[in-house]
Write a protein that holds these residues in place. Structure first.
Motif, PDB file in Angstrom:
ATOM      1  N   ALA A 125      -6.541   6.462   7.908  1.00 48.07           N
ATOM      2  CA  ALA A 125      -7.400   5.240   8.689  1.00 48.07           C
ATOM      3  C   ALA A 125      -7.191   3.965   8.278  1.00 48.07           C
ATOM      4  CB  ALA A 125      -8.612   5.639   9.060  1.00 48.07           C
ATOM      5  N   ASN A 126      -7.225   2.892   8.820  1.00 46.11           N
ATOM      6  CA  ASN A 126      -7.294   1.516   8.476  1.00 46.11           C
ATOM      7  C   ASN A 126      -8.797   1.215   8.680  1.00 46.11           C
ATOM      8  OD1 ASN A 126      -7.396  -1.158   8.101  1.00 46.11           O
ATOM      9  ND2 ASN A 126      -5.300  -1.284   9.129  1.00 46.11           N
ATOM     10  N   TRP A 141       0.737  -1.260   0.044  1.00 45.99           N
ATOM     11  CA  TRP A 141       0.002   0.020  -0.021  1.00 45.99           C
ATOM     12  C   TRP A 141       0.737   1.082  -0.104  1.00 45.99           C
ATOM     13  CZ3 TRP A 141      -4.110  -1.526  -1.707  1.00 45.99           C
ATOM     14  CH2 TRP A 141      -4.977  -2.530  -1.272  1.00 45.99           C
ATOM     15  N   PHE A 169       1.396   2.543  -3.526  1.00 44.49           N
ATOM     16  CA  PHE A 169       0.301   2.744  -4.369  1.00 44.49           C
ATOM     17  C   PHE A 169       0.381   4.167  -5.125  1.00 44.49           C
ATOM     18  CE2 PHE A 169      -4.146   2.999  -5.995  1.00 44.49           C
ATOM     19  CZ  PHE A 169      -4.397   1.905  -5.747  1.00 44.49           C
ATOM     20  N   LEU A 174     -10.060  -1.496   8.828  1.00 43.97           N
ATOM     21  CA  LEU A 174     -10.140  -2.928   9.729  1.00 43.97           C
ATOM     22  C   LEU A 174     -10.059  -2.372  11.055  1.00 43.97           C
ATOM     23  CD1 LEU A 174      -8.335  -5.453   7.481  1.00 43.97           C
ATOM     24  CD2 LEU A 174     -10.731  -5.082   7.387  1.00 43.97           C
ATOM     25  N   PHE A 176     -16.133   2.387  -2.311  1.00 39.11           N
ATOM     26  CA  PHE A 176     -15.729   1.796  -3.403  1.00 39.11           C
ATOM     27  C   PHE A 176     -14.663   0.940  -3.870  1.00 39.11           C
ATOM     28  CE2 PHE A 176     -18.789   3.586  -6.693  1.00 39.11           C
ATOM     29  CZ  PHE A 176     -19.846   4.032  -5.823  1.00 39.11           C
ATOM     30  N   SER A 191     -10.881  -5.512  -2.656  1.00 37.99           N
ATOM     31  CA  SER A 191     -10.118  -5.142  -3.376  1.00 37.99           C
ATOM     32  C   SER A 191      -8.674  -4.797  -2.406  1.00 37.99           C
ATOM     33  CB  SER A 191     -10.053  -3.985  -4.489  1.00 37.99           C
ATOM     34  OG  SER A 191     -11.020  -4.487  -5.264  1.00 37.99           O
ATOM     35  N   MET A 192      -8.710  -5.375  -1.333  1.00 42.72           N
ATOM     36  CA  MET A 192      -7.544  -5.263  -0.422  1.00 42.72           C
ATOM     37  C   MET A 192      -6.958  -6.378   0.311  1.00 42.72           C
ATOM     38  SD  MET A 192      -9.707  -3.912   2.765  1.00 42.72           S
ATOM     39  CE  MET A 192     -10.061  -4.882   4.147  1.00 42.72           C
ATOM     40  N   GLY A 226     -11.683   4.380   2.223  1.00 42.70           N
ATOM     41  CA  GLY A 226     -10.737   3.735   1.139  1.00 42.70           C
ATOM     42  C   GLY A 226     -10.768   4.475  -0.095  1.00 42.70           C
ATOM     43  N   ALA A 227     -10.935   5.916   0.269  1.00 42.02           N
ATOM     44  CA  ALA A 227     -11.450   6.802  -0.918  1.00 42.02           C
ATOM     45  C   ALA A 227     -10.285   6.701  -1.912  1.00 42.02           C
ATOM     46  CB  ALA A 227     -11.320   8.140  -0.515  1.00 42.02           C
ATOM     47  N   GLY A 228      -9.051   6.596  -1.647  1.00 42.63           N
ATOM     48  CA  GLY A 228      -7.872   6.146  -2.730  1.00 42.63           C
ATOM     49  C   GLY A 228      -7.693   7.230  -3.766  1.00 42.63           C
ATOM     50  N   ASN A 231     -10.095   8.458  -6.040  1.00 42.16           N
ATOM     51  CA  ASN A 231     -11.222   8.415  -6.607  1.00 42.16           C
ATOM     52  C   ASN A 231     -12.126   9.268  -5.999  1.00 42.16           C
ATOM     53  OD1 ASN A 231     -13.739   8.387  -8.173  1.00 42.16           O
ATOM     54  ND2 ASN A 231     -14.122   6.045  -7.458  1.00 42.16           N
ATOM     55  N   TYR A 254      -3.125   5.193 -10.901  1.00 42.24           N
ATOM     56  CA  TYR A 254      -4.244   4.647 -10.779  1.00 42.24           C
ATOM     57  C   TYR A 254      -5.505   5.418 -11.622  1.00 42.24           C
ATOM     58  CZ  TYR A 254      -8.207   2.671  -8.174  1.00 42.24           C
ATOM     59  OH  TYR A 254      -9.767   2.079  -7.784  1.00 42.24           O
ATOM     60  N   GLU A 296      -8.609   7.064   4.215  1.00 41.51           N
ATOM     61  CA  GLU A 296      -7.631   6.281   3.256  1.00 41.51           C
ATOM     62  C   GLU A 296      -6.550   5.583   3.939  1.00 41.51           C
ATOM     63  OE1 GLU A 296      -7.615   4.796   0.223  1.00 41.51           O
ATOM     64  OE2 GLU A 296      -5.670   4.384   0.647  1.00 41.51           O
ATOM     65  N   TYR A 297      -5.885   4.536   3.928  1.00 37.17           N
ATOM     66  CA  TYR A 297      -5.087   4.103   4.407  1.00 37.17           C
ATOM     67  C   TYR A 297      -3.480   4.237   3.691  1.00 37.17           C
ATOM     68  CZ  TYR A 297      -1.791   0.514   6.548  1.00 37.17           C
ATOM     69  OH  TYR A 297      -0.880  -0.243   7.274  1.00 37.17           O
ATOM     70  N   ALA A 298      -3.463   4.092   2.496  1.00 40.91           N
ATOM     71  CA  ALA A 298      -2.168   4.217   1.764  1.00 40.91           C
ATOM     72  C   ALA A 298      -1.740   5.759   1.678  1.00 40.91           C
ATOM     73  CB  ALA A 298      -2.403   3.745   0.203  1.00 40.91           C
TER      74      ALA A 298
HETATM   75  C1  LIG Z   1      -9.094  -0.527  -5.584  1.00 40.88           C
HETATM   76  S1  LIG Z   1      -8.683   0.807  -4.582  1.00 40.88           S
HETATM   77  C2  LIG Z   1     -10.037   1.778  -4.654  1.00 40.88           C
HETATM   78  C3  LIG Z   1      -9.877   3.095  -4.545  1.00 40.88           C
HETATM   79  C4  LIG Z   1     -11.152   4.019  -4.773  1.00 40.88           C
HETATM   80  N1  LIG Z   1     -11.985   3.944  -3.558  1.00 40.88           N
HETATM   81  C5  LIG Z   1     -11.872   3.843  -6.086  1.00 40.88           C
HETATM   82  O1  LIG Z   1     -13.043   3.713  -6.182  1.00 40.88           O
HETATM   83  O2  LIG Z   1     -11.187   3.830  -7.064  1.00 40.88           O
HETATM   84  C6  LIG Z   1      -8.612   0.241  -3.034  1.00 40.88           C
HETATM   85  C7  LIG Z   1      -8.332   1.255  -2.031  1.00 40.88           C
HETATM   86  O3  LIG Z   1      -8.385   0.537  -0.878  1.00 40.88           O
HETATM   87  C8  LIG Z   1      -7.603   1.179   0.085  1.00 40.88           C
HETATM   88  N2  LIG Z   1      -7.150   0.422   1.292  1.00 40.88           N
HETATM   89  C9  LIG Z   1      -6.441  -0.946   1.278  1.00 40.88           C
HETATM   90  N3  LIG Z   1      -6.627  -1.454   2.313  1.00 40.88           N
HETATM   91  C10 LIG Z   1      -6.994  -0.418   3.328  1.00 40.88           C
HETATM   92  C11 LIG Z   1      -7.555  -0.415   4.766  1.00 40.88           C
HETATM   93  N4  LIG Z   1      -7.010  -1.532   5.566  1.00 40.88           N
HETATM   94  N5  LIG Z   1      -7.912   0.662   4.938  1.00 40.88           N
HETATM   95  C12 LIG Z   1      -8.392   1.523   4.408  1.00 40.88           C
HETATM   96  N6  LIG Z   1      -8.134   1.649   3.150  1.00 40.88           N
HETATM   97  C13 LIG Z   1      -7.693   0.478   2.384  1.00 40.88           C
HETATM   98  C14 LIG Z   1      -6.103   1.162  -1.045  1.00 40.88           C
HETATM   99  O4  LIG Z   1      -5.075   2.258  -0.418  1.00 40.88           O
HETATM  100  C15 LIG Z   1      -6.867   1.784  -2.189  1.00 40.88           C
HETATM  101  O5  LIG Z   1      -7.245   3.067  -2.174  1.00 40.88           O
END
Ligand SMILES: C[S@@+](CC[C@H](N)C(=O)[O-])C[C@H]1O[C@@H](n2cnc3c(N)ncnc32)[C@H](O)[C@@H]1O
Length: 253
Positions: A137-138, A10, A13, A140, A154, A159-160, A62-64, A66, A18, A84-86
């Motif tokens: 934030a995580n 992560w 990333f 989990l 989303f 996807s994690m 997990g906004a990443g 997007n 992306y 978001e975690y990463a």
């Molecule tokens: C496939 S991307 C999706 C990103 C965005 N939400 C989108 O719609 O494109 C997966 C996302 O989950 C985040 N992620 C992974 N593990 C996580 C965790 N434990 N807590 C929060 N976010 C996490 C990643 O960093 C990444 O931004």
């Protein structure tokens, strides 16, 4: 050996790669999702009073890289948190929420939203930088201590990690950030075998409509699933969009 969430790279990333892969050129399926979310949230909040949001607080988990889930909550909220975690994604989101305004790449998604009056009444760039904040934030670790009145997640729980228990825990943790009756939208890649972002590979748990339904049903009072047969890359079989409302069940610890 299954890849667990903590095993994936992560911290490497790359949000720009992306966005290039997924959103820079808007795909029909994302525009369709945006319209479905727009109409669902509009129905939940009624016609609303354009320009005068209530005390609704929103969260995108997990906004990443997007912005469209956050944009879809914009007319209804006085404040939105992007969790978001990463770290590279946190920094990307901080740039997008800066006073200079978000990138032009996100305009295509706002265009779809602004076709209904409650969205059209909002000046999205100014409002986004004003009310949206980013927190690391995580997912989990979210334990229901903080809750929001509308939420989106989303392509995150699916996807994690490759592990079924982490998928279910991700869904439960998302449900547990929502107050009773809160509208939500969640999207899942169908039958994803994992995904590549630049040099790095990220894990996925293979879900179908039944698995998504089973995971969400215990927490929802209203649930509609859209099984979208669009392919955005090799290695998955479509997208499942869940729209619904949180019920009053308190999950077992
Ligand atoms: C496939 S991307 C999706 C990103 C965005 N939400 C989108 O719609 O494109 C997966 C996302 O989950 C985040 N992620 C992974 N593990 C996580 C965790 N434990 N807590 C929060 N976010 C996490 C990643 O960093 C990444 O931004």
């Amino acid at each position: 050996m299954m890849d667990r969430n903590a095993d994936a790279p992560w911290s490497h990333f790359d949000p720009e790669v992306y966005v290039d892969l997924n959103y820079r050129t808007p795909l029909e399926v994302d525009l369709l999702i945006v319209r479905l979310m727009r109409d669902y949230f509009s129905g939940c909040f009624g016609a609303g009073v354009p320009g005068v949001p209530g005390a609704v607080r929103g969260v995108d988990v997990g906004a990443g890289a997007n912005l469209y889930p956050g944009l879809s909550m914009l007319p209804w909220c006085e404040k939105i948190i992007l969790l978001e975690y990463a770290q590279p994604n946190v920094e990307y989101l901080e740039r997008q929420t800066a006073p200079a305004g978000y990138d032009g790449a996100w305009d295509a998604f706002w265009n779809e939203l602004s076709e209904v009056p409650a969205y059209a009444a909002v000046e999205p760039r100014a409002r986004f930088s004003e009310i949206v904040r980013v927190e690391r934030a995580n997912l989990l670790d979210l334990d229901g201590q903080r809750r929001w009145d509308i939420g989106t997640m989303f392509f995150v729980a699916d996807s994690m990690s490759e592990c079924p228990d982490e998928f279910l825990r991700g869904v439960r943790c998302f449900m547990d950030v929502l107050t009773e009756g809160a509208p939500f939208a969640a999207a899942f890649m169908k039958e994803s075998v994992g995904y590549q972002v630049g040099e790095h590979r990220y894990p996925a748990y293979r879900v179908n409509e039944d698995r998504v339904r089973e995971s969400l049903e215990p927490f929802t009072s209203e649930l509609e699933l859209h099984d979208l047969h669009h392919m955005v890359r090799p290695g998955h079989e479509g997208i499942i969009l869940a729209l619904g409302r949180r019920n009053s069940e308190i999950a077992a610890p």
